[in-house]
Design an enzyme around this catalytic site. Structure first.
Site, PDB file in Angstrom:
ATOM      1  N   GLU A   1      -4.083   2.060  -7.568  1.00 57.86           N
ATOM      2  CA  GLU A   1      -4.430   3.116  -6.622  1.00 57.86           C
ATOM      3  C   GLU A   1      -3.523   4.321  -6.855  1.00 57.86           C
ATOM      4  O   GLU A   1      -2.402   4.367  -6.325  1.00 57.86           O
ATOM      5  CB  GLU A   1      -4.213   2.623  -5.186  1.00 57.86           C
TER       6      GLU A   1
ATOM      7  N   HIS B   1       0.854  -1.196   0.000  1.00 58.45           N
ATOM      8  CA  HIS B   1       0.000   0.000   0.000  1.00 58.45           C
ATOM      9  C   HIS B   1       0.889   1.244   0.000  1.00 58.45           C
ATOM     10  O   HIS B   1       1.934   1.264   0.653  1.00 58.45           O
ATOM     11  CB  HIS B   1      -0.913  -0.014   1.231  1.00 58.45           C
TER      12      HIS B   1
END
Ligand code: PGA
Length: 256
Positions: free
Chosen positions: A179, A105
């Site tokens: 993302e 992430h």
């Protein structure tokens, strides 16, 4: 394939009581939803207290983790393995009933200095532990403005995936999440027509791998990433803690 909806709770909520309440509400809601898989990724400390199958089966509700370490430490001491203070191995997570794990992430890359090399090792170990890794990819605002999105993604993929053998394990379990870093937690989502271009680019290399979109998804834009852009699902952050908004997304997608 039915959409895969992944809820990344990040470092929330602050108490186990709140985590249980949130989880149980999702469980109740999901009972009436058949055509999607929902994965809740709570902080590590709550995982063993959240069970998708207590109080009735909810086969389309699964548990995920937000990170895992790269050493399996299956052998235990005195081999020296397991000497990683503060880390959690994928095998430990699997033993708690976890099926998915978010790896790489951008918040971990940014604040904890995770590199592509570390991420690659984590993916490899997660696969060995029979977890499905959700590999996050994305460009920064600066890179996007310079038109470097595809180049950045290609480089991330090359550095992360080339050290991993192209096995059946990888092909059938890897999940990608596009993302854009500038879209995460900012409210500044990437418009579905722009994400579609990125998705088509990724599809050149990954014909069947599920590819999710994440970054400021809300109940208004959620459906467009699935229906218009063609993503396999969503990675939701902030909105997954707002139960009404989260349910709206589930309901809207259930109609797609
Ligand atoms: P956001 O976060 O939905 O709050 O932008 C997405 C993520 O961090 O995966």
């Amino acid at each position: 394939m039915r959409p895969l909806i992944v809820a990344n709770w990040k470092m929330n909520p602050l108490t186990l009581a709140e985590a249980k309440k949130l989880f149980n509400s999702v469980k109740k809601e999901i009972k009436n939803v058949k055509n999607m898989e929902v994965v809740i990724c709570p902080p590590f400390s709550y995982i063993s207290n959240l069970n998708p199958s207590t109080g009735g089966q909810t086969p389309n509700l699964k548990l995920g983790a937000q990170n895992a370490f790269w050493d399996p430490s299956d052998n235990g001491p005195p081999t020296g393995q397991g000497a990683y203070t503060g880390e959690i191995s994928p095998t430990m997570l699997k033993n708690l009933g976890v099926d998915y794990v978010i790896i790489g992430h951008s918040e971990r890359r940014r604040y904890l200095k995770e590199t592509n090399e570390m991420i690659s090792k984590k993916i490899k170990t997660a696969l060995k532990a029979k977890l499905k890794p959700i590999l996050c990819l994305g460009e920064t605002e600066k890179e996007m403005k310079r038109g470097k999105t595809k180049e950045v993604l290609e480089n991330q993929l090359k550095e992360i995936l080339s050290p991993i053998p192209n096995s059946k394990l990888l092909i059938s379990n890897l999940i990608l999440a596009y993302e854009p870093v500038w879209a995460i937690g900012t409210g500044n989502f990437c418009r579905s027509e722009n994400t579609k271009k990125v998705l088509l680019f990724l599809r050149k290399f990954f014909k069947k791998t599920p590819i999710l979109y994440g970054g400021s998804v809300n109940s208004q834009n959620a459906v467009s990433y699935i229906r218009e852009a063609g993503f396999s699902g969503l990675l939701l952050g902030g909105v997954s803690l707002d139960i009404q908004e989260f349910f709206k997304i589930i309901k809207n997608l259930n109609r797609v």
